[in-house]
Scaffold this motif. Structure first.
Motif, PDB file in Angstrom:
ATOM      1  N   HIS A 182       0.825  -1.207   0.000  1.00 36.50           N
ATOM      2  CA  HIS A 182       0.000   0.000   0.000  1.00 36.50           C
ATOM      3  C   HIS A 182       0.857   1.255   0.000  1.00 36.50           C
ATOM      4  O   HIS A 182       0.530   2.229  -0.664  1.00 36.50           O
ATOM      5  N   ILE A 183       1.960   1.212   0.726  1.00 35.50           N
ATOM      6  CA  ILE A 183       2.863   2.360   0.724  1.00 35.50           C
ATOM      7  C   ILE A 183       3.420   2.579  -0.670  1.00 35.50           C
ATOM      8  O   ILE A 183       3.499   3.698  -1.155  1.00 35.50           O
ATOM      9  N   VAL A 184       3.795   1.499  -1.349  1.00 37.98           N
ATOM     10  CA  VAL A 184       4.317   1.624  -2.706  1.00 37.98           C
ATOM     11  C   VAL A 184       3.250   2.200  -3.635  1.00 37.98           C
ATOM     12  O   VAL A 184       3.532   3.047  -4.470  1.00 37.98           O
ATOM     13  N   ARG A 185       1.996   1.765  -3.476  1.00 33.46           N
ATOM     14  CA  ARG A 185       0.918   2.327  -4.302  1.00 33.46           C
ATOM     15  C   ARG A 185       0.783   3.820  -4.051  1.00 33.46           C
ATOM     16  O   ARG A 185       0.641   4.606  -4.974  1.00 33.46           O
ATOM     17  N   TRP A 186       0.785   4.225  -2.783  1.00 32.67           N
ATOM     18  CA  TRP A 186       0.690   5.653  -2.474  1.00 32.67           C
ATOM     19  C   TRP A 186       1.915   6.392  -2.959  1.00 32.67           C
ATOM     20  O   TRP A 186       1.831   7.548  -3.357  1.00 32.67           O
ATOM     21  N   ASN A 187       3.079   5.727  -2.954  1.00 32.15           N
ATOM     22  CA  ASN A 187       4.304   6.346  -3.424  1.00 32.15           C
ATOM     23  C   ASN A 187       4.143   6.823  -4.858  1.00 32.15           C
ATOM     24  O   ASN A 187       4.586   7.900  -5.217  1.00 32.15           O
ATOM     25  N   SER A 188       3.495   6.021  -5.690  1.00 29.43           N
ATOM     26  CA  SER A 188       3.323   6.414  -7.091  1.00 29.43           C
ATOM     27  C   SER A 188       2.500   7.685  -7.205  1.00 29.43           C
ATOM     28  O   SER A 188       2.766   8.528  -8.048  1.00 29.43           O
ATOM     29  N   HIS A 189       1.505   7.860  -6.343  1.00 25.33           N
ATOM     30  CA  HIS A 189       0.698   9.079  -6.391  1.00 25.33           C
ATOM     31  C   HIS A 189       1.452  10.245  -5.766  1.00 25.33           C
ATOM     32  O   HIS A 189       1.436  11.349  -6.287  1.00 25.33           O
ATOM     33  N   PHE A 190       2.113   9.997  -4.667  1.00 26.49           N
ATOM     34  CA  PHE A 190       2.786  11.055  -3.914  1.00 26.49           C
ATOM     35  C   PHE A 190       3.953  11.631  -4.698  1.00 26.49           C
ATOM     36  O   PHE A 190       4.108  12.840  -4.794  1.00 26.49           O
TER      37      PHE A 190
ATOM     38  N   TRP B 132      18.081   4.666   1.548  1.00 22.59           N
ATOM     39  CA  TRP B 132      17.764   4.256   0.170  1.00 22.59           C
ATOM     40  C   TRP B 132      17.592   5.472  -0.739  1.00 22.59           C
ATOM     41  O   TRP B 132      18.076   5.484  -1.876  1.00 22.59           O
ATOM     42  N   CYS B 133      16.900   6.481  -0.267  1.00 25.07           N
ATOM     43  CA  CYS B 133      16.708   7.700  -1.073  1.00 25.07           C
ATOM     44  C   CYS B 133      18.046   8.359  -1.389  1.00 25.07           C
ATOM     45  O   CYS B 133      18.275   8.795  -2.520  1.00 25.07           O
ATOM     46  N   THR B 134      18.916   8.428  -0.392  1.00 16.86           N
ATOM     47  CA  THR B 134      20.225   9.046  -0.604  1.00 16.86           C
ATOM     48  C   THR B 134      21.029   8.261  -1.628  1.00 16.86           C
ATOM     49  O   THR B 134      21.611   8.839  -2.555  1.00 16.86           O
ATOM     50  N   ALA B 135      21.061   6.948  -1.492  1.00 13.08           N
ATOM     51  CA  ALA B 135      21.814   6.111  -2.430  1.00 13.08           C
ATOM     52  C   ALA B 135      21.274   6.234  -3.850  1.00 13.08           C
ATOM     53  O   ALA B 135      22.038   6.220  -4.824  1.00 13.08           O
ATOM     54  N   PHE B 136      19.969   6.369  -3.984  1.00 12.92           N
ATOM     55  CA  PHE B 136      19.348   6.422  -5.306  1.00 12.92           C
ATOM     56  C   PHE B 136      19.386   7.829  -5.900  1.00 12.92           C
ATOM     57  O   PHE B 136      19.736   8.005  -7.055  1.00 12.92           O
ATOM     58  N   TRP B 137      19.027   8.829  -5.100  1.00 13.85           N
ATOM     59  CA  TRP B 137      18.811  10.175  -5.636  1.00 13.85           C
ATOM     60  C   TRP B 137      20.040  11.067  -5.633  1.00 13.85           C
ATOM     61  O   TRP B 137      20.160  11.939  -6.509  1.00 13.85           O
TER      62      TRP B 137
ATOM     63  N   LEU C  49      10.044   7.574 -12.105  1.00 12.42           N
ATOM     64  CA  LEU C  49       9.399   6.357 -12.600  1.00 12.42           C
ATOM     65  C   LEU C  49      10.278   5.145 -12.304  1.00 12.42           C
ATOM     66  O   LEU C  49       9.791   4.109 -11.845  1.00 12.42           O
ATOM     67  N   THR C  50      11.580   5.288 -12.526  1.00 11.76           N
ATOM     68  CA  THR C  50      12.515   4.208 -12.199  1.00 11.76           C
ATOM     69  C   THR C  50      12.474   3.904 -10.712  1.00 11.76           C
ATOM     70  O   THR C  50      12.431   2.739 -10.299  1.00 11.76           O
ATOM     71  N   TRP C  51      12.465   4.955  -9.886  1.00 10.54           N
ATOM     72  CA  TRP C  51      12.383   4.793  -8.420  1.00 10.54           C
ATOM     73  C   TRP C  51      11.118   4.027  -8.049  1.00 10.54           C
ATOM     74  O   TRP C  51      11.156   3.123  -7.222  1.00 10.54           O
ATOM     75  N   HIS C  52      10.015   4.378  -8.674  1.00  7.27           N
ATOM     76  CA  HIS C  52       8.748   3.718  -8.373  1.00  7.27           C
ATOM     77  C   HIS C  52       8.799   2.233  -8.738  1.00  7.27           C
ATOM     78  O   HIS C  52       8.404   1.375  -7.957  1.00  7.27           O
ATOM     79  N   VAL C  53       9.311   1.931  -9.923  1.00  6.09           N
ATOM     80  CA  VAL C  53       9.385   0.533 -10.366  1.00  6.09           C
ATOM     81  C   VAL C  53      10.311  -0.264  -9.446  1.00  6.09           C
ATOM     82  O   VAL C  53       9.968  -1.369  -9.007  1.00  6.09           O
ATOM     83  N   LEU C  54      11.478   0.294  -9.133  1.00  7.24           N
ATOM     84  CA  LEU C  54      12.409  -0.431  -8.255  1.00  7.24           C
ATOM     85  C   LEU C  54      11.841  -0.603  -6.856  1.00  7.24           C
ATOM     86  O   LEU C  54      12.008  -1.659  -6.249  1.00  7.24           O
ATOM     87  N   SER C  55      11.157   0.408  -6.337  1.00  6.86           N
ATOM     88  CA  SER C  55      10.582   0.262  -4.992  1.00  6.86           C
ATOM     89  C   SER C  55       9.469  -0.781  -5.004  1.00  6.86           C
ATOM     90  O   SER C  55       9.313  -1.541  -4.056  1.00  6.86           O
ATOM     91  N   ARG C  56       8.720  -0.865  -6.083  1.00 12.17           N
ATOM     92  CA  ARG C  56       7.683  -1.887  -6.193  1.00 12.17           C
ATOM     93  C   ARG C  56       8.317  -3.276  -6.223  1.00 12.17           C
ATOM     94  O   ARG C  56       7.875  -4.191  -5.542  1.00 12.17           O
TER      95      ARG C  56
END
Length: 158
Positions: free
Chosen positions: A15-23, A116-121, A146-153
């Protein structure tokens, strides 16, 4: 149950990942355009307060890699201090949690999420400010989001 009756039970992080895509896509757009314009100002202001004059010049030169790193660090501070807490608190409350429950999740998950955000962004944002023309930075960030969203999913699925 965390899912409707027609779906198999799922992990709460789905659910967090789903909300992540909207947020994440509400942040990447007009607001980000103006935020990115403020990063060079923040870099120059911070460098004037804490660095030697020689380093101040390097951070002030928008063509330098040093300046790009400075902008990435400003973005990283924003992610840790504003974006990540706003994400956990708003998503938690939108899912029906109390503020206290959402804050508890934030306290429990902040370190790992920030890492994770620091390593990615951080590398991407430095690249974005060094290589990508200002007019294209938001678009590049949107593609990276979009890449972040797919990888987090994928990460939360397995």
């Amino acid at each position: 149950p965390c899912c409707p009756p027609c779906c198999p039970p799922c992990h709460a992080l789905t659910h967090i990942v789903r909300w992540n895509s909207h947020f994440i896509f509400t942040d990447v757009g007009g607001f980000l355009h103006f935020r990115y314009q403020g990063y060079p100002l923040a870099v120059r202001a911070a460098s004037r307060r804490i660095l030697s004059p020689r380093l101040q010049k390097r951070f002030a030169d928008e063509r330098s890699f040093t300046h790009a790193i400075g902008c990435a660090l400003v973005d990283n501070v924003h992610n840790g201090a504003i974006y990540t807490p706003a994400f956990f608190l708003s998503v938690g409350m939108l899912q029906g949690e109390s503020f206290e429950a959402a804050a508890s999740t934030l306290r429990r998950e902040w370190v790992e999420t920030y890492a994770w955000c620091t390593a990615f962004w951080l590398p991407f944002t430095a690249f974005n400010f060094k290589v990508v023309p200002a007019a294209w930075r938001v678009r590049a960030t949107r593609r990276r989001a979009l890449t972040w969203h797919v990888l987090s999913r994928l990460f939360y699925t397995f």
